[in-house]
Design an enzyme around this catalytic site. Structure first.
Site, PDB file in Angstrom:
ATOM      1  N   ARG A  18      42.943  45.916  38.313  1.00  0.00           N
ATOM      2  CA  ARG A  18      43.869  45.468  39.457  1.00  0.00           C
ATOM      3  C   ARG A  18      45.260  45.251  39.058  1.00  0.00           C
ATOM      4  O   ARG A  18      45.738  44.957  38.077  1.00  0.00           O
ATOM      5  CB  ARG A  18      43.333  43.854  39.816  1.00  0.00           C
ATOM      6  CG  ARG A  18      44.249  43.340  40.994  1.00  0.00           C
ATOM      7  CD  ARG A  18      43.676  41.871  41.037  1.00  0.00           C
ATOM      8  NE  ARG A  18      43.440  41.045  40.358  1.00  0.00           N
ATOM      9  CZ  ARG A  18      42.995  39.702  40.717  1.00  0.00           C
ATOM     10  NH1 ARG A  18      42.308  39.445  41.858  1.00  0.00           N
ATOM     11  NH2 ARG A  18      42.840  39.009  39.694  1.00  0.00           N
ATOM     12  N   ARG A  76      48.535  40.594  36.229  1.00  0.00           N
ATOM     13  CA  ARG A  76      48.431  39.162  36.090  1.00  0.00           C
ATOM     14  C   ARG A  76      48.115  38.883  34.761  1.00  0.00           C
ATOM     15  O   ARG A  76      47.021  39.649  34.221  1.00  0.00           O
ATOM     16  CB  ARG A  76      47.356  38.563  37.158  1.00  0.00           C
ATOM     17  CG  ARG A  76      47.854  38.000  38.375  1.00  0.00           C
ATOM     18  CD  ARG A  76      46.791  37.720  39.483  1.00  0.00           C
ATOM     19  NE  ARG A  76      45.852  36.650  38.993  1.00  0.00           N
ATOM     20  CZ  ARG A  76      45.001  36.217  39.679  1.00  0.00           C
ATOM     21  NH1 ARG A  76      44.903  36.799  41.012  1.00  0.00           N
ATOM     22  NH2 ARG A  76      44.005  35.391  39.287  1.00  0.00           N
ATOM     23  N   ARG A 122      37.187  32.132  33.678  1.00  0.00           N
ATOM     24  CA  ARG A 122      36.987  31.832  35.085  1.00  0.00           C
ATOM     25  C   ARG A 122      35.761  32.054  35.794  1.00  0.00           C
ATOM     26  O   ARG A 122      35.545  31.193  36.723  1.00  0.00           O
ATOM     27  CB  ARG A 122      37.957  33.081  35.691  1.00  0.00           C
ATOM     28  CG  ARG A 122      39.474  32.293  35.423  1.00  0.00           C
ATOM     29  CD  ARG A 122      40.382  33.611  35.488  1.00  0.00           C
ATOM     30  NE  ARG A 122      40.674  34.261  36.882  1.00  0.00           N
ATOM     31  CZ  ARG A 122      40.985  35.565  36.978  1.00  0.00           C
ATOM     32  NH1 ARG A 122      41.614  36.378  36.003  1.00  0.00           N
ATOM     33  NH2 ARG A 122      41.064  35.947  38.359  1.00  0.00           N
ATOM     34  N   ARG A 156      37.407  24.242  45.117  1.00  0.00           N
ATOM     35  CA  ARG A 156      36.821  24.939  43.958  1.00  0.00           C
ATOM     36  C   ARG A 156      35.926  23.649  43.075  1.00  0.00           C
ATOM     37  O   ARG A 156      35.363  24.127  42.056  1.00  0.00           O
ATOM     38  CB  ARG A 156      37.728  25.332  42.778  1.00  0.00           C
ATOM     39  CG  ARG A 156      38.127  26.772  43.004  1.00  0.00           C
ATOM     40  CD  ARG A 156      39.271  26.964  42.084  1.00  0.00           C
ATOM     41  NE  ARG A 156      38.984  28.613  41.393  1.00  0.00           N
ATOM     42  CZ  ARG A 156      39.902  29.497  41.994  1.00  0.00           C
ATOM     43  NH1 ARG A 156      40.752  29.411  42.946  1.00  0.00           N
ATOM     44  NH2 ARG A 156      39.905  30.708  41.425  1.00  0.00           N
TER      45      ARG A 156
END
Ligand code: AP5
Length: 218
Positions: free
Chosen positions: A127, A161, A172, A88
């Protein structure tokens, strides 16, 4: 074959990695999953990572490169690996080169999932996963066949999450734009980058990835 799936949060890296595990017997190394397991277990790595992950910030390079090296050491040399969420940063990309060459492995493909960032917030905030087996679902795009029951293990507990809220997702995404997207030129210079439309239907994304893996190198 060793590949990297690259893309911003919610691009579908985990979804496609799971499909490759099922269809090709490859192993998925998701630094996000490994860090979440460390947080849950309360290990020193988990204690270091917890607050950073909840804020949507990156965990230090040496920590994630360390867990990737250790995970590779547990695999048979011929096992194909999907790097999901790693590398990353430029430093992580350099470390991965060393980690792979030390283990006589090469990197065959870097597949970037191209997505519309505005749609990602909807993907991520909708999600959820099965608390028992980890199977992934979505409020709109992929509901369990029987409401409240996991398709795979028939469990009835689901979880979300803690970093899947809009504010953290935006952080993010900024981390991805600022630190992760700039590693692409390293791999472009090696001629191993391919791009896939990550906004397409999940099945079509899988078909495009399969065509890349079965075709000549990018
Ligand atoms: P990590 O767990 O890697 O999260 P992420 O990169 O933000 O990616 P996501 O898991 O959110 O998304 P995904 O691309 O896998 O999408 P998915 O397939 O689930 O990292 C979490 C944190 O850990 C980081 O913020 C950082 O703190 C730390 N970390 C991890 N690795 C690190 C590293 N190397 N260095 C430093 N820190 C690190 O799909 C999302 C949803 O969309 C699902 O519900 C799915 O069903 C749905 N969906 C997928 N594809 C489609 C499609 N084609 N159409 C419609 N819906 C779709």
């Amino acid at each position: 074959m060793n590949i990297i799936l690259l893309g911003p949060p919610g691009a579908g890296k985990g979804t496609q990695a799971t499909r490759l595990v099922d269809s090709r017997g490859m192993v998925q190394l998701s630094t996000g999953d490994m860090l979440r397991a460390a947080v849950k277990a309360g290990t020193p790595v988990g204690l270091q990572a917890k607050a950073l992950m909840e804020a949507g910030a990156l965990v230090p390079d040496e920590v994630v490169s360390g867990i990737i090296g250790e995970a590779l050491d547990d695999l048979a040399p011929e096992t194909g690996v999907i790097f999901d969420g790693y590398p990353r940063t430029q430093e992580q990309a350099r470390s991965l080169d060393t980690i792979l060459s030390d283990r006589n492995r090469t990197l065959d493909h870097v597949i970037e999932l191209e997505v519309d960032e505005d749609a990602l917030v909807e993907r991520i905030t909708g999600r959820f996963t099965c608390a028992t087996c980890g199977a992934g679902y979505h409020d709109i795009f992929k509901q369990p066949k029987i409401e409240g029951e996991c398709d795979k293990c028939h469990g009835h507990e689901f979880k979300r999450r803690p970093d899947d809220n809009e504010e953290t997702v935006r952080t993010r995404m900024a981390e991805y734009r600022g630190k992760t997207a700039p590693i692409l030129p390293i791999y472009e210079a090696r001629g191993i980058v391919s791009r896939v439309d990550g906004m397409a239907d999940m099945e079509d994304v899988s078909t495009s990835i399969a065509a890349i893996l079965d075709g000549p190198r990018a």
